[in-house]
Every structure is written in C-alpha cells, then in structure tokens.
Write a protein that holds these residues in place. Sequence first.
Motif, PDB file in Angstrom:
ATOM      1  N   PHE A  15      24.952  33.659  -0.673  1.00 15.77           N
ATOM      2  CA  PHE A  15      24.357  34.194   0.554  1.00 15.77           C
ATOM      3  C   PHE A  15      22.998  34.831   0.284  1.00 15.77           C
ATOM      4  O   PHE A  15      22.113  34.816   1.131  1.00 15.77           O
ATOM      5  N   ARG A  16      22.826  35.392  -0.883  1.00  6.19           N
ATOM      6  CA  ARG A  16      21.567  36.050  -1.198  1.00  6.19           C
ATOM      7  C   ARG A  16      20.442  35.044  -1.368  1.00  6.19           C
ATOM      8  O   ARG A  16      19.291  35.304  -1.003  1.00  6.19           O
ATOM      9  N   ARG A  22      20.765  31.542   6.301  1.00  4.74           N
ATOM     10  CA  ARG A  22      20.707  32.921   6.798  1.00  4.74           C
ATOM     11  C   ARG A  22      20.354  32.937   8.283  1.00  4.74           C
ATOM     12  O   ARG A  22      20.953  33.665   9.068  1.00  4.74           O
ATOM     13  N   TRP A  25      23.399  31.802  10.231  1.00  2.29           N
ATOM     14  CA  TRP A  25      24.412  32.859  10.337  1.00  2.29           C
ATOM     15  C   TRP A  25      24.005  33.910  11.370  1.00  2.29           C
ATOM     16  O   TRP A  25      24.847  34.425  12.103  1.00  2.29           O
TER      17      TRP A  25
END
Length: 72
Positions: A15-16, A22, A25
């Motif tokens: 996720f980073r 991103r 989401w």
Amino acid sequence: MGLIKKIWLFYYDGFRSMTVGRTLWIVIIIKLFIIFAILRVFLFRPALSEYGSEEEKAEAVIENLVGNDNRP
C-alpha cells in the motif's frame, strides 16, 4: 519473524508503494461513505418508528408478513 508480521509487512509495503491504487482506494472509500452515510439518512427511515408500543410494532410486522386475510 512471525507469520502475522510477515503478512502485515507485505501489505504495508504494497500500500505504501502504490500510486494509481491509492487513488482508486480513495474513490472506493468516498463511494462507501456516500452509500452508507448520506443515502441512509435521506432514503431509509426506520420502518417501525411510527408505532408507539411494542405490541403495535409486533402487530404491524405480523400484518406485513402474513397479511390481513389470515388474521382471526
């Protein structure tokens, strides 16, 4: 390292480092907020709020499930 920590680091790193994901989401979270928070307030009212006592609520549920024809 424990299995849970390995799984956590796998997802945390994924996720980073994502870029397009991103944004997707964020769009998903905004849509879920609209569906569950805003639409619930305006479209869904409590169905049994117009009845006062528990007996009236029970009677209304029975009438909706069974219908008036089968009542004695």
